[in-house]
Write a protein that holds these residues in place. Structure first.
Motif, PDB file in Angstrom:
ATOM      1  N   ALA A  26       0.837  -1.200   0.000  1.00 31.08           N
ATOM      2  CA  ALA A  26       0.000   0.000   0.000  1.00 31.08           C
ATOM      3  C   ALA A  26       0.871   1.249   0.000  1.00 31.08           C
ATOM      4  O   ALA A  26       0.592   2.222  -0.719  1.00 31.08           O
ATOM      5  CB  ALA A  26      -0.927  -0.010   1.213  1.00 31.08           C
ATOM      6  N   HIS A  27       1.925   1.209   0.783  1.00 33.72           N
ATOM      7  CA  HIS A  27       2.837   2.358   0.840  1.00 33.72           C
ATOM      8  C   HIS A  27       3.504   2.564  -0.511  1.00 33.72           C
ATOM      9  O   HIS A  27       3.603   3.703  -1.014  1.00 33.72           O
ATOM     10  CB  HIS A  27       3.884   2.137   1.932  1.00 33.72           C
ATOM     11  N   ALA A  28       3.951   1.469  -1.131  1.00 34.74           N
ATOM     12  CA  ALA A  28       4.615   1.566  -2.433  1.00 34.74           C
ATOM     13  C   ALA A  28       3.672   2.093  -3.504  1.00 34.74           C
ATOM     14  O   ALA A  28       4.108   2.772  -4.449  1.00 34.74           O
ATOM     15  CB  ALA A  28       5.165   0.194  -2.835  1.00 34.74           C
ATOM     16  N   ALA A  29       2.371   1.807  -3.369  1.00 37.25           N
ATOM     17  CA  ALA A  29       1.382   2.282  -4.344  1.00 37.25           C
ATOM     18  C   ALA A  29       0.960   3.722  -4.079  1.00 37.25           C
ATOM     19  O   ALA A  29       0.153   4.281  -4.833  1.00 37.25           O
ATOM     20  CB  ALA A  29       0.161   1.369  -4.323  1.00 37.25           C
ATOM     21  N   GLY A  30       1.493   4.328  -3.017  1.00 39.07           N
ATOM     22  CA  GLY A  30       1.151   5.718  -2.703  1.00 39.07           C
ATOM     23  C   GLY A  30      -0.241   5.894  -2.139  1.00 39.07           C
ATOM     24  O   GLY A  30      -0.855   6.955  -2.297  1.00 39.07           O
ATOM     25  N   LEU A  31      -0.746   4.853  -1.468  1.00 38.89           N
ATOM     26  CA  LEU A  31      -2.106   4.893  -0.924  1.00 38.89           C
ATOM     27  C   LEU A  31      -2.064   4.941   0.595  1.00 38.89           C
ATOM     28  O   LEU A  31      -1.207   4.326   1.233  1.00 38.89           O
ATOM     29  CB  LEU A  31      -2.897   3.659  -1.366  1.00 38.89           C
ATOM     30  N   GLU A  32      -3.009   5.662   1.183  1.00 40.43           N
ATOM     31  CA  GLU A  32      -3.199   5.647   2.631  1.00 40.43           C
ATOM     32  C   GLU A  32      -4.564   5.033   2.914  1.00 40.43           C
ATOM     33  O   GLU A  32      -5.597   5.534   2.459  1.00 40.43           O
ATOM     34  CB  GLU A  32      -3.127   7.056   3.216  1.00 40.43           C
ATOM     35  N   LEU A  33      -4.554   3.910   3.643  1.00 41.76           N
ATOM     36  CA  LEU A  33      -5.785   3.161   3.910  1.00 41.76           C
ATOM     37  C   LEU A  33      -6.335   3.502   5.287  1.00 41.76           C
ATOM     38  O   LEU A  33      -5.614   3.443   6.291  1.00 41.76           O
ATOM     39  CB  LEU A  33      -5.515   1.655   3.834  1.00 41.76           C
ATOM     40  N   PHE A  34      -7.626   3.851   5.325  1.00 41.65           N
ATOM     41  CA  PHE A  34      -8.343   4.073   6.568  1.00 41.65           C
ATOM     42  C   PHE A  34      -9.348   2.928   6.709  1.00 41.65           C
ATOM     43  O   PHE A  34     -10.210   2.747   5.841  1.00 41.65           O
ATOM     44  CB  PHE A  34      -9.078   5.412   6.552  1.00 41.65           C
ATOM     45  N   ALA A  35      -9.230   2.154   7.788  1.00 45.87           N
ATOM     46  CA  ALA A  35     -10.078   0.970   7.961  1.00 45.87           C
ATOM     47  C   ALA A  35     -10.940   1.109   9.205  1.00 45.87           C
ATOM     48  O   ALA A  35     -10.524   0.722  10.313  1.00 45.87           O
ATOM     49  CB  ALA A  35      -9.215  -0.286   8.060  1.00 45.87           C
ATOM     50  N   PRO A  36     -12.147   1.679   9.086  1.00 49.21           N
ATOM     51  CA  PRO A  36     -13.042   1.741  10.251  1.00 49.21           C
ATOM     52  C   PRO A  36     -13.512   0.345  10.649  1.00 49.21           C
ATOM     53  O   PRO A  36     -13.719  -0.523   9.798  1.00 49.21           O
ATOM     54  CB  PRO A  36     -14.214   2.597   9.747  1.00 49.21           C
ATOM     55  N   TRP A  37     -13.660   0.143  11.948  1.00 52.67           N
ATOM     56  CA  TRP A  37     -14.162  -1.151  12.416  1.00 52.67           C
ATOM     57  C   TRP A  37     -15.624  -1.279  11.997  1.00 52.67           C
ATOM     58  O   TRP A  37     -16.463  -0.436  12.331  1.00 52.67           O
ATOM     59  CB  TRP A  37     -14.058  -1.239  13.939  1.00 52.67           C
ATOM     60  N   MET A  38     -15.922  -2.354  11.273  1.00 55.87           N
ATOM     61  CA  MET A  38     -17.279  -2.568  10.801  1.00 55.87           C
ATOM     62  C   MET A  38     -18.214  -2.926  11.963  1.00 55.87           C
ATOM     63  O   MET A  38     -17.774  -3.492  12.968  1.00 55.87           O
ATOM     64  CB  MET A  38     -17.295  -3.669   9.748  1.00 55.87           C
TER      65      MET A  38
END
Length: 562
Positions: free
Chosen positions: A317-329
């Protein structure tokens, strides 16, 4: 009518048998589905018993010590004669040793007074002496730990806790199979306090979880002699003499933690990464991965792995330049009422608007997995201004969109079909799988579910994936797989309102192999609702995020570029 009555009675009998052997539920569900196809009456008759069966199940399996599971005897009814052909110890009822009896055992299926065979204690005379001493000399409530063996052919054994109790008949030692959790924070603190090295702590974890030196040697590619030397080093460092004492020491340490006699730094105690307060006063937990300040992605996680990712996926994800936000479902962080399935999805989707504001996201991409695809579709429909697009994988297709010719895994289809007319069957499935997980035997479910997808099965056995799954299971507030029940109930809904005339471009990654819905069914679903399919992707299974994270992240990046 007479034959139908006999069939229904057999199904009822087999349903009650699930209380003792949870794994029997999986075949029973297939038979119930066939019975329902022949007649609604059989399922209706069984359904009247499911509430009582559930209460029995909870009474047997969910006592005050949720970390321990009871041990049982199964096999042919025993007699009071001494014999080498004795029942095999299993895990669901009880084993007790009574005062005044020379290691005599008794249980629900075993006549009182049976003499314990030598293999029960692995031939360890010291263990037999400890049993007698505990009964005759210890105080009521005192606990000892033993390694017991399930049969003459069992060379590994398992750890068991024995608690001394007082009954009307006198003093009695009651045995329970140890199910202690080797939880990461507690384990790290235990190693720190006792001065164990990383290798010694790993070995201790094997013993605490009831596994053996042989298991440790095999998985760590060491000789059994090296493992024995290492455990002796642990004994010397801790001032103890046996594996039983090691388990007892760790159990006491965990108890001290629960009583806050041993402190854990606050920053290590939290089970989640961050939390935001929303305008309505509620709080939403979330995890954060990838490149800080990168292209934002809202990741709606699946039921098995929860909001956690292996380090390799985080790096991708870091290499793809993305920042992931994962809210608890919701199905992960709370118990979702079955009657409110649709409102649960739409209310959570609406909350994502405030969540984006709280984490300072203007627009982002949606990434949805498995049961959370329904949440992704609802969020895209309700909040089209927030999302540049949505990517989904491991798609679960609603029951109304499954055509008769669709090839659906019967192991998944049966509880889904039954849940439509008998929601209690879902509760039974949850109870059975959770019970197996507490016994360390969740593989009995997953191995059957994914038997036609060797790639996914191999992924589940990867050490990094297993670590993520374990972390997810331990950090659930209810520590139960309610997500499974929710996933089935979500598939009983009509999703068409969320999918029709959506303004947000949506893509579904279709794998070459999927244990639940075959690629052809997923492609047909995409065509029906104007979704862009990606694939079928050769060499890919349902766990796309773990198997080909670069592919998943490339599809997300394309949403921003397009």
């Amino acid at each position: 009518m007479y034959e139908q009555s006999i069939a229904a009675n057999q199904l009822i009998k087999d349903a009650y048998a699930v209380v003792a052997e949870p794994e029997k539920l999986f075949d029973l569900q297939l038979r119930l589905e066939r019975a329902q196809q022949r007649s609604e009456d059989a399922l209706a008759i069984v359904n009247r018993h499911l509430g009582q069966i559930g209460e029995l199940f909870d009474a047997v399996h969910l006592g005050p010590d949720a970390d321990f599971s009871q041990m049982a005897l199964s096999g042919e009814p025993a007699t009071t004669e001494r014999s080498s052909t004795l029942p095999i110890l299993s895990l669901d009822k009880g084993l007790r040793v009574q005062e005044g009896a020379d290691y005599a055992w008794a249980g629900p299926d075993v006549a009182p007074g049976r003499i314990a065979p030598a293999w029960l204690f692995g031939g360890q005379v010291k263990s037999q002496r400890t049993v007698r001493a505990t009964i005759n000399e210890s105080a009521i409530g005192e606990i000892e730990y033993f390694r017991l063996f399930s049969s003459e052919d069992d060379h590994s054994g398992f750890m068991a806790m024995a608690r001394l109790v007082g009954t009307e008949q006198g003093r009695e030692l009651q045995f329970f199979r140890v199910g202690l959790e080797w939880e990461e924070t507690q384990a790290a603190r235990f190693a720190e306090v006792t001065g164990l090295s990383e290798t010694e702590a790993t070995l201790t974890g094997f013993i605490v979880r009831g596994r053996t030196l042989a298991d440790y040697a095999q998985e760590r590619n060491r000789s059994i002699g090296t493992a024995r030397n290492q455990i002796k080093a642990v004994f010397r460092k801790l001032g103890i003499n046996s594996q039983s004492e090691l388990v007892s020491l760790y159990a006491g340490f965990v108890k001290s933690l629960s009583l806050q006699q041993i402190s854990i730094p606050r920053e290590d105690h939290s089970a989640f990464g961050q939390e935001v307060r929303l305008p309505d006063g509620s709080h939403l937990r979330f995890e954060r991965y990838g490149k800080a300040g990168g292209r934002p992605v809202l990741w709606l996680h699946g039921a098995i792995e929860g909001p956690y990712l292996p380090s390799l996926v985080q790096q991708r994800a870091h290499a793809a330049g993305l920042e992931l936000f994962a809210p608890w479902m919701p199905y992960f962080s709370e118990v979702v009422p079955p009657s409110d399935t649709r409102s649960t999805i739409e209310e959570f989707a609406a909350k994502l608007d405030a969540f984006c504001d709280a984490v300072q996201i203007d627009q982002c991409a949606l990434l949805a997995c498995s049961v959370s695809c329904a949440y992704g579709f609802a969020a895209a429909k309700l909040l089209p201004h927030r999302f540049v697009g949505c990517v989904g994988f491991a798609l679960l297709i609603p029951l109304q969109d499954i055509a008769d010719e669709d090839d659906v895994n019967p192991f998944w289809r049966a509880p889904l079909v039954l849940a439509r007319s008998s929601p209690r069957t879902v509760d039974m499935l949850v109870r059975a799988v959770v019970r197996l997980a507490m016994r360390g035997e969740a593989f009995r479910y997953y191995d059957r579910l994914f038997k036609d997808s060797p790639l996914d099965l191999a992924t589940l056995h990867r050490p990094d994936v297993r670590a993520v799954m374990r972390k997810a299971f331990l950090n659930r507030p209810d520590k139960a797989q309610r997500a499974m029940a929710h996933a089935l109930l979500v598939q009983l809904l009509d999703w068409s309102d969320w999918l029709s005339e959506s303004e947000v471009p949506t893509r579904i990654i279709v794998p070459e192999f999927d244990a639940v819905h075959k690629p052809a069914s997923q492609l047909a679903f995409c065509e029906r609702y104007g979704i862009t399919p990606v694939g079928p992707v050769k060499g890919l299974g349902a766990f796309s995020m773990f198997q080909a994270p670069q592919l998943v992240f490339a599809e997300l990046a394309a949403l921003f570029d397009g």
